[in-house]
Design a protein around this motif. Structure first.
Motif, PDB file in Angstrom:
ATOM      1  N   GLU A   1       0.862  -1.196   0.000  1.00 48.68           N
ATOM      2  CA  GLU A   1       0.000   0.000   0.000  1.00 48.68           C
ATOM      3  C   GLU A   1       0.889   1.233   0.000  1.00 48.68           C
ATOM      4  N   ASP A   2       0.602   2.158  -0.916  1.00 48.88           N
ATOM      5  CA  ASP A   2       1.432   3.362  -0.995  1.00 48.88           C
ATOM      6  C   ASP A   2       0.959   4.478  -0.073  1.00 48.88           C
ATOM      7  N   GLU A   3      -0.296   4.400   0.369  1.00 44.98           N
ATOM      8  CA  GLU A   3      -0.775   5.442   1.290  1.00 44.98           C
ATOM      9  C   GLU A   3      -0.289   5.111   2.693  1.00 44.98           C
TER      10      GLU A   3
ATOM     11  N   ASP B   1      -3.268  -3.487  -1.939  1.00 48.52           N
ATOM     12  CA  ASP B   1      -4.104  -2.392  -2.427  1.00 48.52           C
ATOM     13  C   ASP B   1      -4.062  -2.379  -3.954  1.00 48.52           C
TER      14      ASP B   1
ATOM     15  N   MET C   1      -4.768   0.358  -6.006  1.00 48.79           N
ATOM     16  CA  MET C   1      -4.177   1.589  -6.541  1.00 48.79           C
ATOM     17  C   MET C   1      -2.751   1.757  -6.025  1.00 48.79           C
TER      18      MET C   1
ATOM     19  N   LYS D   1     -12.675  -0.241   0.477  1.00 50.34           N
ATOM     20  CA  LYS D   1     -12.391   1.028   1.149  1.00 50.34           C
ATOM     21  C   LYS D   1     -13.660   1.868   1.135  1.00 50.34           C
TER      22      LYS D   1
END
Ligand code: CA
Length: 238
Positions: free
Chosen positions: A10-12, A54, A56, A103
């Motif tokens: 996950e990049d967030e 994730d 995205m 989400k």
């Protein structure tokens, strides 16, 4: 009981950190990777017990990541998506995810899903005997009992019947040491008059064939004075 390792892709960072926090409180070991392509490289080196993925992501999106991972591993994957329309594709054969979470989610729900998916899969971290499909899996090696095929990173090995049988015996109990006599008996039958050296040459050939696809790993170890074992911790760098 060994601590299960969960990989969050996950990049967030905020979301990843919250998940990590909740999972660690539930006694999981957690790693976060923000980029899909880097995650695939890492999973190849060291297989986690479960992946939260994730969709995205920068560079390589979650769907592509899952497809790549499925080429060499059946590690459980839970996809995280903001788009309800994607769910059918996620769970279909096309992507090969085990479950999904939409989400926004509550971290508690994620922990519950992780537990449920882990309960569903074999408790052994690096191999599983999938009774439904008759597949024995060890990292990137898959043995299909029905079709007598062995693949390494999805590439089929051309094995003789004895080599296949040998692989089947070894992969059924990774980490266990088998003596030459025992292997000989199980590969060729107790009635067969064989020699210890026969097993050595089968092992030698098997190693060569596996090494074509996994050149840097010692899959079959010699245990001096005892025999051979399949190195079940080959993906475990922890
Ligand atoms: Ca993201």
């Amino acid at each position: 009981m060994t601590q299960k390792h969960i990989l969050i892709i996950e990049d967030e960072q905020k979301i990843a950190a919250i998940l990590k926090d909740y999972l660690e409180k539930s006694s999981y070991r957690v790693t976060i990777i923000g980029r899909g392509d880097q995650a695939v490289v890492q999973v190849r080196k060291s297989l986690p017990d479960l992946i939260l993925l994730d969709i995205m992501l920068p560079v390589m999106d979650g769907m592509a990541v899952c497809r790549e991972i499925r080429k060499f591993s059946s590690v459980p994957v839970i996809m995280i998506t903001a788009k309800v329309e994607e769910i059918d594709r996620l769970l279909g054969l096309e992507i090969g995810a085990d479950d999904y979470i939409c989400k926004p989610f509550s971290p508690r729900e994620v922990v519950a899903r992780v537990k449920a998916v882990l309960r569903r899969v074999n408790p052994e971290p690096f191999w599983g005997n999938d009774a439904v499909c008759g597949h024995l899996i060890l990292g990137s090696i898959v043995l299909d009992e029905a079709s007598h095929r062995v693949t390494v990173n999805s590439k089929e090995l051309e094995l003789t019947p004895s080599e296949f049988r040998l692989m089947q015996v070894l992969i059924s109990q990774p980490g266990r040491v088998f003596s030459r006599d025992e292997l000989l008996a199980r590969v060729q039958g107790y009635d067969f008059e064989g020699y210890d050296r026969t097993i050595d040459s089968h092992i030698k050939n098997l190693r060569k064939k596996i090494a074509v696809h996994l050149p840097d790993q010692e899959i079959i170890s010699t245990v001096y004075g005892l025999g051979y074992k399949l190195n079940y911790a080959m993906n475990d760098t922890s």
